[in-house]
Design a protein around this motif. Sequence first.
Motif, mmCIF file in Angstrom:
data_model
loop_
_atom_site.group_PDB
_atom_site.id
_atom_site.type_symbol
_atom_site.label_atom_id
_atom_site.label_comp_id
_atom_site.label_asym_id
_atom_site.label_seq_id
_atom_site.Cartn_x
_atom_site.Cartn_y
_atom_site.Cartn_z
ATOM 1 N N LEU A 91 11.913 8.592 14.005
ATOM 2 C CA LEU A 91 10.977 9.605 14.508
ATOM 3 C C LEU A 91 9.777 8.961 15.192
ATOM 4 O O LEU A 91 9.221 9.527 16.134
ATOM 5 C CB LEU A 91 10.520 10.512 13.368
ATOM 6 N N LYS A 124 9.964 6.321 16.994
ATOM 7 C CA LYS A 124 10.478 6.003 18.334
ATOM 8 C C LYS A 124 10.488 7.268 19.198
ATOM 9 O O LYS A 124 10.114 7.228 20.376
ATOM 10 C CB LYS A 124 11.900 5.433 18.183
ATOM 11 N N VAL A 125 10.888 8.403 18.590
ATOM 12 C CA VAL A 125 10.911 9.678 19.331
ATOM 13 C C VAL A 125 9.489 10.068 19.719
ATOM 14 O O VAL A 125 9.245 10.504 20.843
ATOM 15 C CB VAL A 125 11.573 10.794 18.480
ATOM 16 N N ALA A 175 8.373 8.089 22.624
ATOM 17 C CA ALA A 175 9.105 8.505 23.832
ATOM 18 C C ALA A 175 8.531 9.807 24.385
ATOM 19 O O ALA A 175 8.334 9.951 25.590
ATOM 20 C CB ALA A 175 10.595 8.680 23.511
ATOM 21 N N LEU A 176 8.229 10.764 23.496
ATOM 22 C CA LEU A 176 7.681 12.053 23.939
ATOM 23 C C LEU A 176 6.317 11.857 24.593
ATOM 24 O O LEU A 176 6.001 12.491 25.607
ATOM 25 C CB LEU A 176 7.572 13.012 22.750
ATOM 26 N N GLU A 216 5.258 9.120 26.072
ATOM 27 C CA GLU A 216 5.453 8.418 27.346
ATOM 28 C C GLU A 216 5.971 9.369 28.421
ATOM 29 O O GLU A 216 5.515 9.342 29.568
ATOM 30 C CB GLU A 216 6.442 7.257 27.149
ATOM 31 N N VAL A 217 6.920 10.225 28.056
ATOM 32 C CA VAL A 217 7.460 11.179 29.029
ATOM 33 C C VAL A 217 6.381 12.198 29.397
ATOM 34 O O VAL A 217 6.296 12.641 30.540
ATOM 35 C CB VAL A 217 8.731 11.858 28.470
ATOM 36 N N ILE A 248 4.275 10.672 32.213
ATOM 37 C CA ILE A 248 4.826 10.689 33.574
ATOM 38 C C ILE A 248 4.914 12.110 34.125
ATOM 39 O O ILE A 248 5.100 12.305 35.318
ATOM 40 C CB ILE A 248 6.208 9.997 33.690
ATOM 41 N N ASN A 249 4.770 13.101 33.229
ATOM 42 C CA ASN A 249 4.752 14.489 33.683
ATOM 43 C C ASN A 249 3.329 15.027 33.756
ATOM 44 O O ASN A 249 3.096 16.222 33.569
ATOM 45 C CB ASN A 249 5.609 15.358 32.747
ATOM 46 N N VAL A 290 -2.111 18.235 20.721
ATOM 47 C CA VAL A 290 -1.273 19.080 19.856
ATOM 48 C C VAL A 290 -1.520 18.781 18.386
ATOM 49 O O VAL A 290 -1.736 17.636 17.993
ATOM 50 C CB VAL A 290 0.229 18.918 20.185
ATOM 51 N N VAL A 304 3.186 20.602 13.636
ATOM 52 C CA VAL A 304 3.794 21.844 13.170
ATOM 53 C C VAL A 304 4.927 21.434 12.244
ATOM 54 O O VAL A 304 5.757 20.607 12.616
ATOM 55 C CB VAL A 304 4.347 22.672 14.366
ATOM 56 N N ARG A 305 4.960 22.006 11.067
ATOM 57 C CA ARG A 305 6.028 21.632 10.115
ATOM 58 C C ARG A 305 7.204 22.579 10.327
ATOM 59 O O ARG A 305 7.183 23.721 9.890
ATOM 60 C CB ARG A 305 5.502 21.701 8.690
ATOM 61 N N ALA A 306 8.198 22.062 11.015
ATOM 62 C CA ALA A 306 9.329 22.911 11.373
ATOM 63 C C ALA A 306 10.248 23.137 10.180
ATOM 64 O O ALA A 306 10.233 22.406 9.194
ATOM 65 C CB ALA A 306 10.112 22.271 12.519
ATOM 66 N N ARG A 360 16.930 22.367 11.335
ATOM 67 C CA ARG A 360 16.660 23.457 12.255
ATOM 68 C C ARG A 360 17.938 23.950 12.910
ATOM 69 O O ARG A 360 18.729 23.168 13.417
ATOM 70 C CB ARG A 360 15.685 22.935 13.308
ATOM 71 N N LEU A 403 0.395 26.818 19.620
ATOM 72 C CA LEU A 403 1.712 26.236 19.369
ATOM 73 C C LEU A 403 2.384 27.014 18.253
ATOM 74 O O LEU A 403 1.743 27.371 17.277
ATOM 75 C CB LEU A 403 1.578 24.768 18.977
ATOM 76 N N MET A 433 6.112 27.835 15.789
ATOM 77 C CA MET A 433 7.163 27.130 15.071
ATOM 78 C C MET A 433 8.403 26.938 15.937
ATOM 79 O O MET A 433 9.215 26.092 15.662
ATOM 80 C CB MET A 433 7.546 27.905 13.805
ATOM 81 N N LYS A 490 13.654 18.993 34.731
ATOM 82 C CA LYS A 490 12.579 18.028 34.957
ATOM 83 C C LYS A 490 12.920 16.684 34.299
ATOM 84 O O LYS A 490 12.740 15.626 34.892
ATOM 85 C CB LYS A 490 11.289 18.583 34.351
ATOM 86 N N LEU A 497 10.855 3.091 30.224
ATOM 87 C CA LEU A 497 10.750 4.509 30.562
ATOM 88 C C LEU A 497 12.117 5.187 30.479
ATOM 89 O O LEU A 497 12.237 6.311 29.989
ATOM 90 C CB LEU A 497 10.159 4.663 31.972
ATOM 91 N N ALA A 522 12.857 5.859 26.924
ATOM 92 C CA ALA A 522 12.052 6.988 26.440
ATOM 93 C C ALA A 522 12.666 8.307 26.915
ATOM 94 O O ALA A 522 12.808 9.257 26.137
ATOM 95 C CB ALA A 522 10.614 6.874 26.936
ATOM 96 N N LEU A 523 13.073 8.370 28.174
ATOM 97 C CA LEU A 523 13.658 9.598 28.722
ATOM 98 C C LEU A 523 14.990 9.911 28.034
ATOM 99 O O LEU A 523 15.275 11.070 27.721
ATOM 100 C CB LEU A 523 13.854 9.465 30.238
ATOM 101 N N THR A 559 15.842 9.097 25.023
ATOM 102 C CA THR A 559 15.504 9.548 23.660
ATOM 103 C C THR A 559 15.079 11.009 23.692
ATOM 104 O O THR A 559 15.512 11.818 22.861
ATOM 105 C CB THR A 559 14.368 8.688 23.092
ATOM 106 N N VAL A 560 14.239 11.359 24.666
ATOM 107 C CA VAL A 560 13.725 12.727 24.750
ATOM 108 C C VAL A 560 14.845 13.696 25.119
ATOM 109 O O VAL A 560 14.929 14.799 24.559
ATOM 110 C CB VAL A 560 12.558 12.815 25.754
#
Lengths: 167, 106
Positions: A32, A34-35, A38-39, A41-42, A45-46, A55, A58-60, A67, B3, B5, B16, B55, B58-59, B61-62
Motif C-alpha cells: 500500500l 507503493k500504491v 504511485a497515486l 506521483e500520478v 503529472i495530472n 485529502v 477515508v476508512r473504506a 470492497r 470526499l 466512502m 486519462k 513514472l 507508478a501508472l 500500479t495506479v
Amino acid sequence: MKWLANELAATVGELERIDEELARLSARRTHLEKVRKALVEVGAINHVPGLEGLVSPVRAQERYGGRGVLRNWLRRLLKEAAPAAVDTPTMVRLAEETFGLDFASHRERDRFRKNALTRALRAMMKFGEVERVHDAKAAAGSVGVWRWKAAPSLDALRRAARQAEAR
Amino acid sequence: MALTMTRTRTQTALNKLANSLAEVNGELAFLANLQRLRKDRQAAAEARREELLRLREALCTVIRRYDPELNPEDIGATYDWMRAYGRKATARTVGRYFSAVEAGSG
C-alpha cells in the motif's frame, strides 16, 4: 498439569497466528505504501501536485473480505440462478455459509438482510443489473424476491419496437 | 472538496490514465531510438529514461488499483506528446526536446 500443557499449546498457537498476521500486514503495508507513492506521483503529472495534503483518510469498507465482495457474490448468485429468482432469506442463509457470518440474534440477521443485502440489491437495481420480483409496496415483513436482469433478446426488442410503432 | 466512502471510477479517469501511460511508453521508445547523441545528451537521456521508468511503474500500479483485471502491458505508445517539440523527429525536434528535459531537471 495437563491444563498447563493445553494452555501453553493454545498460547503458542495464538502467538503463531499473530506472527503470521503481522507478516501478512507488513507485506500489505509495503504494497500500500507503493500504491500511495504511485497515486501521488500520478496526481502530480495530472496537475494536482501535493494531492496528499488535500485529502483526509477515508476508512473504506472491509467487511466480507474487502470492497465489492458482497456485491460481486450477489451478482454470481443471481446470474447462476437466472432465470429463476432468489428470495432474501435464502440469500442470507447462503451468505452466512459463504462468509462465515455468525449472527448473535434474529434481529442481527434481520439487520444484515435489510442494511447490507437489500441495500446492495437496490443499488444493483439502479444500475439495471437485477429486478425486484416482489411487490415493493407489500406489507412489512414480507419476503423480498430478486432476479438477475438478463439483457433483452433480439426478439423481445423487435416485439417492443413493433408495439411502439403500432401505438 | 467533500470526499465520500465511494471511490468514483469513471471512463474519463481511465482514459486519462491509459493516455498518460501511452505517452510515457512513446517517450521511452523515442529515447531508445535516439542514437549518436552528444555525451551531455546521453546523460540527460539516461536521467529522463530513469524518470520515465519510475513514472511508468507508478501508472501501472495506479491502473491496476483502478481495476485489477486491467493489464497495463496491453497499453501501447502514443507520440502525440512530441507535437510540442515538432511534427517529425528531426534534429531540431530532438534539440527542442532535450532543451525542455534539461530545463525541467534544472
